[in-house]
Design an enzyme around this catalytic site. Structure first.
Site, short mmCIF file in Angstrom:
data_model
loop_
_atom_site.label_atom_id
_atom_site.label_comp_id
_atom_site.label_asym_id
_atom_site.label_seq_id
_atom_site.Cartn_x
_atom_site.Cartn_y
_atom_site.Cartn_z
CE LYS A 234 18.18 114.80 44.55
NZ LYS A 234 18.76 116.06 44.05
P1 NAD Z 1 12.05 118.26 35.76
O1 NAD Z 1 11.19 117.12 36.13
O2 NAD Z 1 11.52 119.64 35.88
O3 NAD Z 1 12.62 118.08 34.27
C1 NAD Z 1 13.18 116.91 33.78
C2 NAD Z 1 13.05 116.96 32.26
O4 NAD Z 1 13.76 115.89 31.66
C3 NAD Z 1 11.59 116.84 31.78
O5 NAD Z 1 11.40 117.79 30.75
C4 NAD Z 1 11.53 115.42 31.22
O6 NAD Z 1 10.51 115.26 30.25
C5 NAD Z 1 12.92 115.33 30.64
N1 NAD Z 1 13.40 113.98 30.31
C6 NAD Z 1 13.30 112.83 31.01
N2 NAD Z 1 13.87 111.82 30.32
C7 NAD Z 1 14.33 112.35 29.16
C8 NAD Z 1 15.02 111.83 28.03
N3 NAD Z 1 15.35 110.54 27.95
N4 NAD Z 1 15.35 112.67 27.02
C9 NAD Z 1 15.04 113.98 27.08
N5 NAD Z 1 14.39 114.53 28.13
C10 NAD Z 1 14.04 113.72 29.15
O7 NAD Z 1 13.39 118.10 36.64
P2 NAD Z 1 14.51 119.18 36.95
O8 NAD Z 1 14.27 119.70 38.32
O9 NAD Z 1 14.66 120.09 35.80
O10 NAD Z 1 15.79 118.23 37.07
C11 NAD Z 1 16.53 117.80 35.93
C12 NAD Z 1 17.91 117.35 36.38
O11 NAD Z 1 18.55 118.42 37.08
C13 NAD Z 1 17.93 116.17 37.35
O12 NAD Z 1 19.09 115.41 37.12
C14 NAD Z 1 18.03 116.84 38.72
O13 NAD Z 1 18.59 115.99 39.72
C15 NAD Z 1 18.97 117.99 38.37
N6 NAD Z 1 18.93 119.12 39.30
C16 NAD Z 1 17.76 119.78 39.56
C17 NAD Z 1 17.78 120.88 40.43
C18 NAD Z 1 16.55 121.71 40.68
O14 NAD Z 1 16.69 122.77 41.33
N7 NAD Z 1 15.40 121.36 40.20
C19 NAD Z 1 18.99 121.25 41.06
C20 NAD Z 1 20.15 120.57 40.75
C21 NAD Z 1 20.12 119.50 39.86
#
Ligand code: NAD
Length: 415
Positions: free
Chosen positions: A104
């Protein structure tokens, strides 16, 4: 109490270790990251001021193959978070039978306050700084919080310029025109929906009309909502970092995605619904809760407010160990992050295979493969949890760590 992500992950390994049939030295190896590179680098901002940024790339373990994991841009990025996320990637890849270790990366920054030009410069310089540890057979980045396919395109271009030829296999989650895989963008959220459907089916229930709350309406949360809606569930509560929306009749997910996600807008900018406090979402009365924002969201201080009987972890590390214990006591089924959100890395693997071979697949092939992998992993975890009488999370750790231990048995130790 606020836990660091690495504490959360270590306590989960600790919990599983009582059930593991693996040599003690393997657990010793798996308790610490293999290497973490810390970098500090200057970027000239649009106003000509030079700012120094701090970043990390952790490669947690590479017993199964090159390391794989996203890059996060966030003001709260820190070494412990990056190490914890890299450990989660290690277990996730092992659980899904992928030929990858876990990694990461992250840069401490507020991407909402940087212009596109500044983000591009920061990304290119970060890539140059971590070049020594990157490579299609060494370590392959992907998008995470606040990084997108555009970020991956800048990383790929920078790496390619240094090595003197285009190298599409260096990152995944790229735009399709650069060799990105069909289906990658939606894959993580789709995987969350598939796991939720599988759990419902094991419990003998139908998703039709089941109510859902989604915390975090970014890439993962919005696609999880979209696919669960397609499967018959009713999405009644969503939030992002700006606000939340609640409608018992069901929210217009596609319209919200078209207005916000496709245009990089926050939910607060969607004017057709009355906004509520984002913190109301976790405690809303629903059947299924999808935390899809950040870690440390379901904690000892708010876990008893959670009404959902099923939690499907779209985010990495959203539940602290104390909260996990309470959920288990309250008979809430939690589909753990390393299983629920693995759809993204499954399709990333397919993207890497396509880039290495130069042969590109249709969306249908990608989606069929991903669904098969997710269902297979879900069944393995479900069966292990019944066999050993443990939670789905502990079962997932048992399956993942035993696979890595099996590899160490054959590879041995050097020298
Ligand atoms: P992203 O940046 O697209 O979305 C994150 C979202 O969370 C945004 O809408 C943001 O406004 C919101 N957010 C932040 N703080 C918040 C709060 N306190 N309350 C409510 N909403 C809040 O990111 P993503 O890629 O969707 O990733 C989200 C999670 O999923 C992370 O933990 C990431 O590690 C995990 N993840 C992502 C992927 C991927 O393929 N993108 C894969 C596995 C895991």
């Amino acid at each position: 109490m606020k836990y660091s992500l690495v504490d959360i992950v270590r306590s989960q390994v600790e919990k599983a270790s009582g059930y593991l049939k693996v040599p003690a030295h393997v657990l010793k190896i798996l308790k610490c990251p293999m290497r973490t590179l810390k970098v500090t680098f200057p970027v000239e901002l649009d106003n000509k001021v030079v700012e120094c940024f701090h970043g990390y790339r952790c490669q947690y373990n590479n017993a199964l193959g090159p390391t794989k994991g996203g890059v996060r841009y966030h003001p709260e990025v820190n070494e412990e978070e990056v190490v914890g996320l890299a450990a989660l990637m290690t277990w996730k890849c092992a659980l899904l039978d992928l030929p990858y270790g876990g990694a990461k990366g992250g840069v401490i920054c507020d991407p909402t306050k940087l212009s596109e030009k500044e983000l591009e410069k920061m990304t290119r310089r970060y890539t140059a700084e971590i070049m020594p540890v990157l490579g299609p057979q060494k370590d392959i980045p992907a998008p995470d919080v606040f990084t997108t396919s555009k970020t991956m395109a800048w990383m790929m271009d920078t790496y390619s310029i240094f090595i003197g030829h285009a190298e599409p296999a260096i990152v995944t989650g790229k735009p399709e025109v650069l060799g990105g895989s069909k289906g990658r963008k939606a894959a993580t959220g789709k995987g969350v929906a598939i796991c939720t459907r599988e759990l419902y089916s094991k419990l003998g229930k139908s998703l039709k009309g089941a109510t859902v709350a989604v915390q975090g309406f970014g890439n993962v949360g919005s696609h999880a909502a979209l696919f669960l809606q397609e499967m018959g569930a009713k999405i009644i509560a969503i939030s992002d970092s700006t606000c939340g929306f609640i409608d018992e009749k069901g929210l217009p997910i596609i319209d919200i995605m078209n207005t916000c996600n496709e245009n990089n807008k926050y939910l607060i900018e969607y004017k057709k619904l009355k906004a509520c406090d984002k913190n109301d979402i976790l405690s809303h009365e629903v059947d299924i809760l999808i935390p899809a924002a950040l870690e440390n969201q379901i904690r000892a201080d708010n876990v008893n407010e959670v009404k959902a009987k099923i939690i499907s972890e779209g985010a990495n590390g959203p539940t602290t160990p104390e909260a996990d214990g309470v959920l288990e006591k309250n008979r809430v089924d939690v589909i753990p992050d390393i299983l629920a959100n693995a759809g993204g890395v499954v399709v990333s693997h397919l993207e890497w295979v396509q880039a290495l071979s130069g042969l590109y697949w249709e969306a249908e092939e990608v989606n069929t493969h991903m669904e098969r992998s997710m269902v297979r992993a879900f069944n393995k975890v479900w069966e292990k949890s019944r066999e050993v009488s443990v939670s789905l999370r502990t079962a997932a750790y048992i399956v993942a760590i035993e696979r890595i231990a099996e590899v160490y048995k054959y590879r041995g130790l050097f020298p």
